[in-house]
Design an enzyme around this catalytic site. Structure first.
Site: not given
Ligand code: ATP
Ligand code: MG
Length: 252
Positions: A6, A9, A212
């Site tokens: 996956k 974005g 996630k």
């Molecule tokens: N404990 C943590 N460790 C790492 N990242 C974190 C944490 N808590 C919050 N985050 C945030 O979560 C973000 C990743 O999730 P996000 O949903 O924004 O991205 P993605 O799932 O990769 O992209 P998309 O949602 O577009 O598919 C990171 O950029 C960070 O800012």
């Molecule tokens: Mg996301």
């Protein structure tokens, strides 16, 4: 060996460059890609004057938001990923959860989230057919709805875990713009249910990462190897391994 990757974005914006796409294209075995597109969607919503709203890490989808999300994800972002994979030497075909009855969703919480769905059925037939024909499927998470003829917006991590389960993947790599799950700036090598609950309680695990990890735990329980990290996962970096529960210390 079947790997579901996956790509978030967040990563597509930050580091989705040709080198990383080559690493993706070079992964051994069968490959299925699911993509997000959070930032790109937000940009188009703003341009169209649709409010950008979030609730507990999930995008709220109302009004023209659904149409814009489907256009951006299943149209623009999907084909950009297909094109980048093709250029990196891995022939790809772009589809969404709406194609071939791949993903069917029902409303998750209509009052709070609007037209956001949770996946209730997976039919991996179209993925199997594309893999058998030598193509890597590239999947937008927009999923089929019920009788109303309208799709649902599904969080891409959730779509990815259902795809991974549906095709009985050996491993799932969740690629974002961070090296893994971080706590006080430190990269955690492993997160299980107990650690995830504690991090959420201490408000260390926020927004999209909280969603996630929750999704990753769901698929880890079924025995799939799951890792969260940045593009270095594609070249063997360990990122954060998500496990249902940590293995008990070995007895000697
Ligand atoms: N404990 C943590 N460790 C790492 N990242 C974190 C944490 N808590 C919050 N985050 C945030 O979560 C973000 C990743 O999730 P996000 O949903 O924004 O991205 P993605 O799932 O990769 O992209 P998309 O949602 O577009 O598919 C990171 O950029 C960070 O800012
Ligand atoms: Mg996301």
């Amino acid at each position: 060996m079947l790997t579901v990757v996956k790509i978030g974005g967040a990563w597509l914006e930050a580091g989705g460059d040709a080198t990383a796409f080559r690493a993706l294209a070079d992964l051994p075995g069968e490959l299925v890609v699911v993509h997000g597109g959070g930032k790109e969607i937000s940009r188009w919503l703003e341009r169209a004057g649709v409010p950008v709203e979030w609730f507990e890490g999930l995008r709220v989808t109302r009004g023209d938001g659904l149409q814009l999300t489907a256009m951006v994800l299943s149209g623009w972002v999907n084909k950009r990923v297909v094109e980048a994979m093709d250029r990196a030497g891995r022939p790809a075909v772009g589809i969404s959860g709406e194609d071939g009855r791949l993903l069917r969703a029902e409303p998750l919480d209509q009052d709070r989230l609007g037209e956001v769905g949770r996946v209730v059925a997976v039919d991996p037939g179209v993925i199997r057919a594309l893999l058998a024909a030598g193509y890597s499927p590239v999947i937008s998470p927009v999923s089929a709805g019920g009788d109303g003829g309208r799709p649902f917006n599904v969080n891409a991590d959730e779509a990815a875990i259902h795809v991974a389960r549906g095709v009985e993947a050996n491993r799932l790599l969740l690629i974002s713009d961070v090296p893994g799950v971080l706590a006080e700036g430190e990269l955690l090598s492993e997160v299980d249910e107990a650690i995830a609950a504690e991090l959420a309680r201490r408000a260390v695990l926020l927004g999209g990462m909280r969603v996630k990890v929750e999704q990753a735990l769901e698929v880890a329980r079924t025995g799939v190897e799951v890792r969260i990290g940045d593009a270095s996962l594609l070249t063997g970096a360990p990122g954060t391994r998500i496990v249902a529960s940590s293995s008990p210390p070995a007895r000697h």
